[in-house]
Write a protein that holds these residues in place. Structure first.
Motif, PDB file in Angstrom:
ATOM      1  N   LYS A 116       0.841  -1.204   0.000  1.00 21.11           N
ATOM      2  CA  LYS A 116       0.000   0.000   0.000  1.00 21.11           C
ATOM      3  C   LYS A 116       0.878   1.257   0.000  1.00 21.11           C
ATOM      4  O   LYS A 116       0.893   2.026   0.958  1.00 21.11           O
ATOM      5  N   PRO A 117       1.651   1.449  -1.086  1.00 23.36           N
ATOM      6  CA  PRO A 117       2.540   2.619  -1.127  1.00 23.36           C
ATOM      7  C   PRO A 117       1.758   3.933  -1.135  1.00 23.36           C
ATOM      8  O   PRO A 117       0.730   4.043  -1.799  1.00 23.36           O
ATOM      9  N   HIS A 118       2.252   4.887  -0.378  1.00 30.07           N
ATOM     10  CA  HIS A 118       1.661   6.235  -0.337  1.00 30.07           C
ATOM     11  C   HIS A 118       2.549   7.133  -1.206  1.00 30.07           C
ATOM     12  O   HIS A 118       3.400   7.867  -0.714  1.00 30.07           O
ATOM     13  N   GLU A 119       2.317   7.051  -2.492  1.00 30.59           N
ATOM     14  CA  GLU A 119       3.237   7.622  -3.471  1.00 30.59           C
ATOM     15  C   GLU A 119       3.186   9.144  -3.564  1.00 30.59           C
ATOM     16  O   GLU A 119       4.053   9.755  -4.188  1.00 30.59           O
ATOM     17  N   LYS A 120       2.205   9.773  -2.941  1.00 30.25           N
ATOM     18  CA  LYS A 120       2.103  11.228  -3.024  1.00 30.25           C
ATOM     19  C   LYS A 120       2.888  11.952  -1.928  1.00 30.25           C
ATOM     20  O   LYS A 120       2.963  13.178  -1.935  1.00 30.25           O
ATOM     21  N   LEU A 121       3.450  11.209  -0.974  1.00 29.70           N
ATOM     22  CA  LEU A 121       4.174  11.846   0.120  1.00 29.70           C
ATOM     23  C   LEU A 121       5.456  12.511  -0.374  1.00 29.70           C
ATOM     24  O   LEU A 121       6.233  11.913  -1.120  1.00 29.70           O
ATOM     25  N   ARG A 122       5.663  13.742   0.065  1.00 25.75           N
ATOM     26  CA  ARG A 122       6.872  14.493  -0.274  1.00 25.75           C
ATOM     27  C   ARG A 122       7.368  15.219   0.980  1.00 25.75           C
ATOM     28  O   ARG A 122       6.570  15.674   1.800  1.00 25.75           O
ATOM     29  N   ILE A 123       8.678  15.367   1.093  1.00 28.30           N
ATOM     30  CA  ILE A 123       9.272  16.005   2.261  1.00 28.30           C
ATOM     31  C   ILE A 123       9.549  17.479   1.998  1.00 28.30           C
ATOM     32  O   ILE A 123      10.011  17.851   0.914  1.00 28.30           O
ATOM     33  N   VAL A 124       9.263  18.299   3.011  1.00 26.25           N
ATOM     34  CA  VAL A 124       9.659  19.709   2.988  1.00 26.25           C
ATOM     35  C   VAL A 124      10.895  19.918   3.852  1.00 26.25           C
ATOM     36  O   VAL A 124      11.820  20.629   3.462  1.00 26.25           O
ATOM     37  N   ALA A 125      10.935  19.290   5.030  1.00 28.28           N
ATOM     38  CA  ALA A 125      12.076  19.488   5.917  1.00 28.28           C
ATOM     39  C   ALA A 125      12.129  18.448   7.024  1.00 28.28           C
ATOM     40  O   ALA A 125      11.096  17.952   7.476  1.00 28.28           O
ATOM     41  N   ASN A 126      13.337  18.131   7.442  1.00 31.14           N
ATOM     42  CA  ASN A 126      13.561  17.460   8.712  1.00 31.14           C
ATOM     43  C   ASN A 126      13.406  18.533   9.783  1.00 31.14           C
ATOM     44  O   ASN A 126      13.936  19.643   9.649  1.00 31.14           O
ATOM     45  N   LEU A 127      12.691  18.232  10.856  1.00 32.16           N
ATOM     46  CA  LEU A 127      12.411  19.245  11.870  1.00 32.16           C
ATOM     47  C   LEU A 127      13.250  19.071  13.131  1.00 32.16           C
ATOM     48  O   LEU A 127      14.092  19.899  13.449  1.00 32.16           O
ATOM     49  N   PHE A 128      13.037  17.996  13.877  1.00 35.34           N
ATOM     50  CA  PHE A 128      13.724  17.815  15.155  1.00 35.34           C
ATOM     51  C   PHE A 128      13.713  16.332  15.527  1.00 35.34           C
ATOM     52  O   PHE A 128      12.899  15.566  15.009  1.00 35.34           O
ATOM     53  N   VAL A 270       4.303  17.029   2.764  1.00 33.62           N
ATOM     54  CA  VAL A 270       3.220  17.613   1.961  1.00 33.62           C
ATOM     55  C   VAL A 270       2.847  16.644   0.849  1.00 33.62           C
ATOM     56  O   VAL A 270       3.510  15.632   0.640  1.00 33.62           O
ATOM     57  N   SER A 271       1.813  17.001   0.116  1.00 33.57           N
ATOM     58  CA  SER A 271       1.367  16.187  -1.010  1.00 33.57           C
ATOM     59  C   SER A 271       2.056  16.614  -2.303  1.00 33.57           C
ATOM     60  O   SER A 271       2.301  17.799  -2.533  1.00 33.57           O
ATOM     61  N   SER A 272       2.337  15.636  -3.137  1.00 33.78           N
ATOM     62  CA  SER A 272       2.912  15.934  -4.452  1.00 33.78           C
ATOM     63  C   SER A 272       1.930  16.701  -5.328  1.00 33.78           C
ATOM     64  O   SER A 272       2.322  17.288  -6.348  1.00 33.78           O
ATOM     65  N   ASP A 273       0.648  16.730  -4.939  1.00 40.45           N
ATOM     66  CA  ASP A 273      -0.357  17.465  -5.706  1.00 40.45           C
ATOM     67  C   ASP A 273      -0.196  18.980  -5.559  1.00 40.45           C
ATOM     68  O   ASP A 273      -0.714  19.741  -6.379  1.00 40.45           O
ATOM     69  N   LEU A 274       0.499  19.430  -4.518  1.00 36.73           N
ATOM     70  CA  LEU A 274       0.684  20.865  -4.314  1.00 36.73           C
ATOM     71  C   LEU A 274       1.658  21.417  -5.348  1.00 36.73           C
ATOM     72  O   LEU A 274       2.638  20.763  -5.710  1.00 36.73           O
ATOM     73  N   SER A 275       1.401  22.634  -5.777  1.00 37.89           N
ATOM     74  CA  SER A 275       2.226  23.227  -6.819  1.00 37.89           C
ATOM     75  C   SER A 275       3.633  23.549  -6.326  1.00 37.89           C
ATOM     76  O   SER A 275       3.853  23.781  -5.127  1.00 37.89           O
ATOM     77  N   GLU A 276       4.567  23.573  -7.247  1.00 44.14           N
ATOM     78  CA  GLU A 276       5.945  23.926  -6.919  1.00 44.14           C
ATOM     79  C   GLU A 276       6.021  25.335  -6.354  1.00 44.14           C
ATOM     80  O   GLU A 276       6.751  25.597  -5.389  1.00 44.14           O
ATOM     81  N   GLU A 277       5.230  26.243  -6.918  1.00 43.56           N
ATOM     82  CA  GLU A 277       5.244  27.631  -6.469  1.00 43.56           C
ATOM     83  C   GLU A 277       4.789  27.754  -5.017  1.00 43.56           C
ATOM     84  O   GLU A 277       5.413  28.461  -4.214  1.00 43.56           O
ATOM     85  N   LEU A 278       3.714  27.047  -4.660  1.00 36.01           N
ATOM     86  CA  LEU A 278       3.192  27.141  -3.303  1.00 36.01           C
ATOM     87  C   LEU A 278       4.186  26.569  -2.295  1.00 36.01           C
ATOM     88  O   LEU A 278       4.474  27.201  -1.270  1.00 36.01           O
ATOM     89  N   VAL A 279       4.724  25.392  -2.563  1.00 35.47           N
ATOM     90  CA  VAL A 279       5.634  24.757  -1.609  1.00 35.47           C
ATOM     91  C   VAL A 279       6.958  25.520  -1.535  1.00 35.47           C
ATOM     92  O   VAL A 279       7.572  25.606  -0.463  1.00 35.47           O
ATOM     93  N   TYR A 280       7.380  26.114  -2.636  1.00 34.84           N
ATOM     94  CA  TYR A 280       8.566  26.976  -2.601  1.00 34.84           C
ATOM     95  C   TYR A 280       8.325  28.141  -1.640  1.00 34.84           C
ATOM     96  O   TYR A 280       9.174  28.456  -0.797  1.00 34.84           O
ATOM     97  N   GLY A 281       7.163  28.769  -1.754  1.00 36.15           N
ATOM     98  CA  GLY A 281       6.836  29.892  -0.883  1.00 36.15           C
ATOM     99  C   GLY A 281       6.749  29.481   0.577  1.00 36.15           C
ATOM    100  O   GLY A 281       7.206  30.206   1.469  1.00 36.15           O
ATOM    101  N   ILE A 282       6.171  28.311   0.827  1.00 35.36           N
ATOM    102  CA  ILE A 282       6.043  27.808   2.200  1.00 35.36           C
ATOM    103  C   ILE A 282       7.418  27.510   2.788  1.00 35.36           C
ATOM    104  O   ILE A 282       7.719  27.868   3.941  1.00 35.36           O
ATOM    105  N   THR A 283       8.275  26.867   2.001  1.00 34.63           N
ATOM    106  CA  THR A 283       9.621  26.544   2.476  1.00 34.63           C
ATOM    107  C   THR A 283      10.412  27.815   2.761  1.00 34.63           C
ATOM    108  O   THR A 283      11.089  27.929   3.794  1.00 34.63           O
ATOM    109  N   LYS A 284      10.311  28.771   1.874  1.00 39.08           N
ATOM    110  CA  LYS A 284      10.999  30.051   2.065  1.00 39.08           C
ATOM    111  C   LYS A 284      10.500  30.753   3.320  1.00 39.08           C
ATOM    112  O   LYS A 284      11.282  31.302   4.108  1.00 39.08           O
TER     113      LYS A 284
END
Length: 336
Positions: A116-128, A270-284
């Motif tokens: 049951k792979p969850h293929e949409k999972l993507r990492i933004v950051a390691n936290l703690f 986050v989800s891979s469905d989110l746009s590159e622009e949005l996740v870039y802004g969130i990461t920044k």
């Protein structure tokens, strides 16, 4: 999502309806966290505050919020890692906090999640790092995990990464649901049951200090089990994402000794469905000066959430970075 309890972050939703805000379309961003007595809950709220900038709010350079323009991030209390990853995969959450071992297993569809792979999972950051707390009543002690046979043990709530890992660990010492009386409870419930004498021990993986344990330590008192070096090595062999760590003496009242324990990294997913622009802004926004102040002045673990450690262990985990996050780290010089 009626089981989710919304955590009121500093984002004032009333601004959504104020004057100039009526002409703008807000973007809602739901972040799954954990129980109110844990660490995911306050950290998720801080991140939500930092990345938000509701329509109509003052610009950052004028003393307003310094998040993504138009974004309203809301941290929501959940049962943590497994739930959050599942909800992100299914589109019920845009993001979530989750343990690295669980995220890897779910992304690849391995172990408990076989096939049951969850293929949409993507990492933004390691936290703690999340240190595993094995909590015992004041004055109690055990030699090792095998001593928990026939005991009343809190194994964390269903849907949590803690429970998945703990059951694997216990099984290696011959302890399972057949020979212990397990309780599937969140951290606050477990602390209450231990204080009332209804549990002999309970597990919870979280960044210290954990609020429910702080309260337990200052009222009824508690002990924390310190693992041997051999036990830590065995746990690391069973679950490679759990590495030897330490909870310093004095973190909790009455715990005046260093606690050796395994720890796993907490990730922002986050989800891979989110746009590159949005996740870039969130990461920044996560790594700007304003969010830095929020992290430094919030939960104690916030100080350990830094861009310098954001990629620690991430590239070797086997779960991809989101392209938006990857773009930011390359531009900022953290990734080649």
């Amino acid at each position: 999502m009626n089981k989710l309890v919304r955590f009121g972050s500093a984002v004032a939703l009333a601004t959504l309806f104020a004057g100039s805000a009526l002409a703008q379309d807000p973007t809602f961003f739901r972040i799954g966290t954990g129980s109110a007595g844990g660490t995911y809950f306050p950290i998720g709220g801080t991140i939500a505050n930092g990345i938000s900038s509701p329509p109509g709010s003052r610009p950052c350079d004028e003393g307003g919020q310094c998040g993504v323009p138009g974004l309203i991030a809301i941290a929501q209390s959940t049962t943590a890692s497994v739930f959050n990853n599942t909800a992100v995969q299914n589109g019920e959450l845009e993001a979530g906090l989750a343990a690295a071992d669980v995220t890897r297993s779910m992304y690849l569809g391995e172990g408990k999640f076989d096939g049951k792979p969850h293929e949409k999972l993507r990492i933004v950051a390691n936290l703690f790092p999340e240190d595993l707390h094995l909590v015992l009543p004041k004055g109690a002690s055990i030699e090792g995990l095998a001593d928990l046979k026939e005991k009343r043990v809190g194994i964390a709530q269903a849907g949590s990464g803690t429970q998945v890992a703990v059951l694997q660990m216990l099984d290696a010492w011959g302890v399972n649901r057949d020979n212990m009386s397990e309780a599937e409870l969140n951290n606050s419930q477990s602390a209450e049951r231990l204080a009332d004498g209804q549990l002999d021990a309970y597990f919870y993986a979280a960044g210290w200090p954990v609020s429910a344990m702080v309260q337990l330590a200052t009222t009824k008192g508690m002990e924390l089990h310190s693992f041997t070096e051999d036990d830590l090595a065995k746990i690391n062999e069973i679950i490679p994402a759990y590495i030897p760590s330490k909870i310093p003496a004095g973190v909790y009242e009455g715990i005046d000794y260093e606690v050796k324990t395994p720890a796993v990294s907490a990730l922002l997913i986050v989800s891979s469905d989110l746009s590159e622009e949005l996740v870039y802004g969130i990461t920044k926004a996560m790594w700007n000066d304003n969010t830095r102040k929020l992290l430094d002045n919030g939960h104690a673990k916030g100080k350990q959430i830094t861009p310098d450690t954001a990629l620690d262990g991430v590239l070797a985990l086997g779960v991809p970075l989101h392209p938006g996050a990857e773009k930011f780290y390359k531009e900022a010089g953290f990734l080649k």
